[in-house]
Design an enzyme around this catalytic site. Structure first.
Site, PDB file in Angstrom:
ATOM      1  N   TYR A  33       0.830  -1.204   0.000  1.00 39.87           N
ATOM      2  CA  TYR A  33       0.000   0.000   0.000  1.00 39.87           C
ATOM      3  C   TYR A  33       0.857   1.244   0.000  1.00 39.87           C
ATOM      4  O   TYR A  33       2.069   1.184   0.207  1.00 39.87           O
ATOM      5  CB  TYR A  33      -0.952  -0.002   1.212  1.00 39.87           C
ATOM      6  CG  TYR A  33      -0.303   0.300   2.536  1.00 39.87           C
ATOM      7  CD1 TYR A  33       0.543  -0.613   3.147  1.00 39.87           C
ATOM      8  CD2 TYR A  33      -0.529   1.508   3.181  1.00 39.87           C
ATOM      9  CE1 TYR A  33       1.138  -0.335   4.371  1.00 39.87           C
ATOM     10  CE2 TYR A  33       0.058   1.799   4.407  1.00 39.87           C
ATOM     11  CZ  TYR A  33       0.892   0.865   4.989  1.00 39.87           C
ATOM     12  OH  TYR A  33       1.487   1.144   6.194  1.00 39.87           O
ATOM     13  N   LYS A 149       6.590  -2.072   1.795  1.00 42.97           N
ATOM     14  CA  LYS A 149       5.406  -1.480   2.443  1.00 42.97           C
ATOM     15  C   LYS A 149       4.204  -2.417   2.299  1.00 42.97           C
ATOM     16  O   LYS A 149       3.299  -2.174   1.502  1.00 42.97           O
ATOM     17  CB  LYS A 149       5.120  -0.093   1.856  1.00 42.97           C
ATOM     18  CG  LYS A 149       4.186   0.747   2.731  1.00 42.97           C
ATOM     19  CD  LYS A 149       4.228   2.190   2.315  1.00 42.97           C
ATOM     20  CE  LYS A 149       3.175   3.028   3.003  1.00 42.97           C
ATOM     21  NZ  LYS A 149       3.301   3.063   4.467  1.00 42.97           N
ATOM     22  N   GLU A 182      12.271   2.296  14.052  1.00 40.00           N
ATOM     23  CA  GLU A 182      11.388   3.356  13.535  1.00 40.00           C
ATOM     24  C   GLU A 182      10.097   3.335  14.341  1.00 40.00           C
ATOM     25  O   GLU A 182       9.932   2.525  15.242  1.00 40.00           O
ATOM     26  CB  GLU A 182      11.089   3.135  12.048  1.00 40.00           C
ATOM     27  CG  GLU A 182      10.377   1.817  11.758  1.00 40.00           C
ATOM     28  CD  GLU A 182      10.071   1.593  10.284  1.00 40.00           C
ATOM     29  OE1 GLU A 182       9.906   2.566   9.533  1.00 40.00           O
ATOM     30  OE2 GLU A 182       9.971   0.410   9.904  1.00 40.00           O
ATOM     31  N   LEU A 207      11.110   1.164   7.005  1.00 39.94           N
ATOM     32  CA  LEU A 207      10.489   1.595   5.755  1.00 39.94           C
ATOM     33  C   LEU A 207      11.181   2.877   5.297  1.00 39.94           C
ATOM     34  O   LEU A 207      11.341   3.800   6.104  1.00 39.94           O
ATOM     35  CB  LEU A 207       8.999   1.873   5.973  1.00 39.94           C
ATOM     36  CG  LEU A 207       8.284   2.221   4.665  1.00 39.94           C
ATOM     37  CD1 LEU A 207       7.969   0.957   3.891  1.00 39.94           C
ATOM     38  CD2 LEU A 207       7.028   3.018   4.912  1.00 39.94           C
TER      39      LEU A 207
HETATM   40  N1  PMP Z   1       7.662   3.640   8.803  1.00 43.90           N
HETATM   41  C1  PMP Z   1       6.536   2.925   8.834  1.00 43.90           C
HETATM   42  C2  PMP Z   1       6.556   1.576   9.468  1.00 43.90           C
HETATM   43  C3  PMP Z   1       5.351   3.445   8.285  1.00 43.90           C
HETATM   44  O1  PMP Z   1       4.217   2.720   8.309  1.00 43.90           O
HETATM   45  C4  PMP Z   1       5.353   4.748   7.730  1.00 43.90           C
HETATM   46  C5  PMP Z   1       4.102   5.390   7.196  1.00 43.90           C
HETATM   47  N2  PMP Z   1       3.476   4.657   6.245  1.00 43.90           N
HETATM   48  C6  PMP Z   1       6.557   5.461   7.716  1.00 43.90           C
HETATM   49  C7  PMP Z   1       7.699   4.875   8.259  1.00 43.90           C
HETATM   50  C8  PMP Z   1       6.643   6.840   7.104  1.00 43.90           C
HETATM   51  O2  PMP Z   1       6.648   6.762   5.709  1.00 43.90           O
HETATM   52  P1  PMP Z   1       6.086   7.957   4.813  1.00 43.90           P
HETATM   53  O3  PMP Z   1       6.893   9.163   5.173  1.00 43.90           O
HETATM   54  O4  PMP Z   1       6.328   7.512   3.422  1.00 43.90           O
HETATM   55  O5  PMP Z   1       4.649   8.117   5.150  1.00 43.90           O
END
Ligand code: PMP
Length: 286
Positions: A33, A149, A182, A207
């Protein structure tokens, strides 16, 4: 409120939108996603989100369901039909529907595509940023490919629930060596007492956040000192400032970790500055 949802080529009323019970997203979390911020009706950092979507699909060997251009049109149409000016657009692609069995289905399977958009209350988000958020740390019990993701988000769901129980708004996962990986749905950052900004390097353990990547552009542009290395929970507790990044919250100040105030317990000055200039470096769709 979401009024209209895109499902496999059709724009359906929210209550009637659904996928098959043997969809592999439902059965195996065999799906990926993306979530993009919508700002002034425009998609923030669409190119980077599409790059990551293609990469995630490639890692799972799921075919791109349609061209990037066509996917972009779907995103925009869903935003338009739901009249979202400030909010989020969500896109999910699953391997598709097949009788439940572990191996990839034989032959051609058409990926399932779902897209929905939702308004976010600007005032509420700003209030959160004004106050800052609290973090609870937890062991990282996720799998070894957090760089993809996928919708396999149960550890994040449980971590958020544990955080909420203690009055925290986000959880930070910690690896067996005591280093923060994270957030449950965000990337984690600290500002050392020296002013150096620190975040964990991209790799299989996190991620690669789109917001994280764009913020790195901001730091380069503003010549703000910054380094990519793992940091421990103890370092975070001793930090001058801390914050998280995500498409849904952009740069969000952290004011407490495991109930210990960070800095003076209020959103940090540098964090507030980064939040205010973030969109200058972000790409806005037409
Ligand atoms: N890490 C994880 C585990 C996440 O789910 C997200 C948000 N989807 C992020 C980091 C941040 O990613 P982004 O800046 O692309 O929203």
């Amino acid at each position: 409120m979401t009024r209209v949802v895109y499902v496999n080529g059709r724009y359906l009323p929210y209550a009637q939108a659904g996928v098959h019970v043997e969809d592999r997203g439902f059965q195996f979390a065999d799906a990926i996603y993306e979530v993009c911020e919508v700002n002034g009706g425009r998609i923030v950092d669409e190119t980077r989100h599409m790059d990551r979507l293609e990469r995630s699909l490639g890692e799972l060997r799921i075919a791109m369901p349609m061209s990037r251009r066509a996917l972009g049109l779907v995103l925009r149409e869903v935003i338009r039909r739901n009249r979202v000016r400030t909010g989020l657009v969500y896109l999910q692609v699953t391997r598709g529907t097949a009788p439940r069995d572990f191996p990839f289905p034989a032959g051609e399977v058409t990926p399932t595509v779902v897209c929905l958009a939702r308004r976010v209350d600007d005032a509420r988000r700003d209030a959160r940023a004004t106050n800052g958020i609290a973090i609870k740390t937890l062991p990282d019990i996720r799998w070894g490919r957090c760089d993809i993701k996928t919708v396999m988000l149960l550890p994040a769901v449980l971590a958020k629930a544990a955080a909420e129980k203690e009055g925290a708004q986000e959880a930070w996962f910690v690896d067996p060596d005591g280093f923060v990986t994270e957030g449950a749905s965000s990337n984690a950052w600290i500002v050392e007492r020296s002013g150096m900004i620190v975040t964990r390097p991209a790799g299989n353990a996190i991620l690669p956040g789109v917001t994280r990547r764009t913020l790195v552009d901001v730091l380069d542009r503003e010549k703000i000192p910054f380094t990519e290395r793992p940091f421990s929970v103890d370092e975070a507790l001793a930090a001058r400032e801390a914050f998280i990044t995500s498409a849904s919250g952009t740069v969000m100040p952290v004011v407490a970790i495991d109930k210990v105030p960070i800095g003076d317990g209020r959103p940090g000055e540098l964090t507030r500055r980064l939040r205010s200039i973030f969109h200058q470096a972000a790409e806005l769709s037409p």
